[in-house]
Design a protein around this motif. Sequence first.
Motif, PDB file in Angstrom:
ATOM      1  N   ARG A  47       0.831  -1.213   0.000  1.00 14.22           N
ATOM      2  CA  ARG A  47       0.000   0.000   0.000  1.00 14.22           C
ATOM      3  C   ARG A  47       0.861   1.257   0.000  1.00 14.22           C
ATOM      4  O   ARG A  47       0.572   2.221  -0.700  1.00 14.22           O
ATOM      5  CB  ARG A  47      -0.923   0.014   1.214  1.00 14.22           C
ATOM      6  N   ALA A  48       1.935   1.241   0.794  1.00 15.63           N
ATOM      7  CA  ALA A  48       2.816   2.408   0.870  1.00 15.63           C
ATOM      8  C   ALA A  48       3.484   2.670  -0.479  1.00 15.63           C
ATOM      9  O   ALA A  48       3.577   3.820  -0.920  1.00 15.63           O
ATOM     10  CB  ALA A  48       3.868   2.189   1.952  1.00 15.63           C
ATOM     11  N   LYS A  49       3.943   1.620  -1.135  1.00 13.38           N
ATOM     12  CA  LYS A  49       4.594   1.786  -2.439  1.00 13.38           C
ATOM     13  C   LYS A  49       3.605   2.308  -3.485  1.00 13.38           C
ATOM     14  O   LYS A  49       3.946   3.150  -4.302  1.00 13.38           O
ATOM     15  CB  LYS A  49       5.229   0.482  -2.893  1.00 13.38           C
ATOM     16  N   ILE A  50       2.388   1.800  -3.445  1.00 14.16           N
ATOM     17  CA  ILE A  50       1.369   2.254  -4.394  1.00 14.16           C
ATOM     18  C   ILE A  50       1.046   3.727  -4.149  1.00 14.16           C
ATOM     19  O   ILE A  50       0.948   4.518  -5.093  1.00 14.16           O
ATOM     20  CB  ILE A  50       0.099   1.378  -4.298  1.00 14.16           C
ATOM     21  N   SER A  51       0.906   4.085  -2.889  1.00 18.12           N
ATOM     22  CA  SER A  51       0.628   5.487  -2.560  1.00 18.12           C
ATOM     23  C   SER A  51       1.771   6.384  -3.007  1.00 18.12           C
ATOM     24  O   SER A  51       1.551   7.477  -3.523  1.00 18.12           O
ATOM     25  CB  SER A  51       0.422   5.655  -1.056  1.00 18.12           C
ATOM     26  N   GLU A  52       2.993   5.919  -2.797  1.00 17.66           N
ATOM     27  CA  GLU A  52       4.169   6.686  -3.209  1.00 17.66           C
ATOM     28  C   GLU A  52       4.181   6.917  -4.721  1.00 17.66           C
ATOM     29  O   GLU A  52       4.401   8.024  -5.192  1.00 17.66           O
ATOM     30  CB  GLU A  52       5.440   5.935  -2.779  1.00 17.66           C
ATOM     31  N   LYS A  53       3.922   5.856  -5.477  1.00 15.82           N
ATOM     32  CA  LYS A  53       3.914   5.980  -6.943  1.00 15.82           C
ATOM     33  C   LYS A  53       2.760   6.855  -7.414  1.00 15.82           C
ATOM     34  O   LYS A  53       2.904   7.630  -8.350  1.00 15.82           O
ATOM     35  CB  LYS A  53       3.862   4.617  -7.588  1.00 15.82           C
ATOM     36  N   ALA A  54       1.619   6.739  -6.766  1.00 19.75           N
ATOM     37  CA  ALA A  54       0.456   7.554  -7.154  1.00 19.75           C
ATOM     38  C   ALA A  54       0.740   9.022  -6.848  1.00 19.75           C
ATOM     39  O   ALA A  54       0.315   9.897  -7.592  1.00 19.75           O
ATOM     40  CB  ALA A  54      -0.789   7.081  -6.408  1.00 19.75           C
ATOM     41  N   GLY A  55       1.447   9.292  -5.780  1.00 21.14           N
ATOM     42  CA  GLY A  55       1.781  10.662  -5.419  1.00 21.14           C
ATOM     43  C   GLY A  55       2.736  11.303  -6.415  1.00 21.14           C
ATOM     44  O   GLY A  55       2.668  12.503  -6.677  1.00 21.14           O
ATOM     45  N   ARG A  56       3.618  10.538  -6.979  1.00 21.41           N
ATOM     46  CA  ARG A  56       4.578  11.056  -7.968  1.00 21.41           C
ATOM     47  C   ARG A  56       3.903  11.441  -9.276  1.00 21.41           C
ATOM     48  O   ARG A  56       4.361  12.314  -9.980  1.00 21.41           O
ATOM     49  CB  ARG A  56       5.642  10.000  -8.282  1.00 21.41           C
ATOM     50  N   ARG A  57       2.828  10.764  -9.616  1.00 20.45           N
ATOM     51  CA  ARG A  57       2.151  11.015 -10.905  1.00 20.45           C
ATOM     52  C   ARG A  57       1.434  12.354 -10.920  1.00 20.45           C
ATOM     53  O   ARG A  57       1.137  12.884 -11.951  1.00 20.45           O
ATOM     54  CB  ARG A  57       1.164   9.905 -11.201  1.00 20.45           C
ATOM     55  N   ARG A  58       1.084  12.863  -9.778  1.00 24.46           N
ATOM     56  CA  ARG A  58       0.296  14.107  -9.715  1.00 24.46           C
ATOM     57  C   ARG A  58       1.118  15.279 -10.046  1.00 24.46           C
ATOM     58  O   ARG A  58       2.005  15.735 -10.186  1.00 24.46           O
ATOM     59  CB  ARG A  58      -0.308  14.278  -8.324  1.00 24.46           C
TER      60      ARG A  58
END
Length: 58
Positions: A47-58
Motif C-alpha cells: 500500500r505504501a509503495k502504491i501510494s508513493e507511486k500515485a503521489g509522484r504522478r500528480r
Amino acid sequence: MKKFLLGAGLGYVLGAKAGRGRYEQLVRTYRRVVDHPMVQGAAGVARAKISEKAGRRR
C-alpha cells in the motif's frame, strides 16, 4: 468466451458437489492467511509503495 463459461460451469458443479463443509474449510484457511502478521506487513508495504507511486504522478 465459451471457454470461460465452460470453466465457470465446471467450477460451479464441482463446488456444489464439494458441499458446504469444504466451502467453510476454504473460508477458514483464507481468513487465517489474510490475518497472518506477515501477510498484513506485506500488504502495508505494498500500500505504501502504491501510494508513493500515485503521489509522484500528480
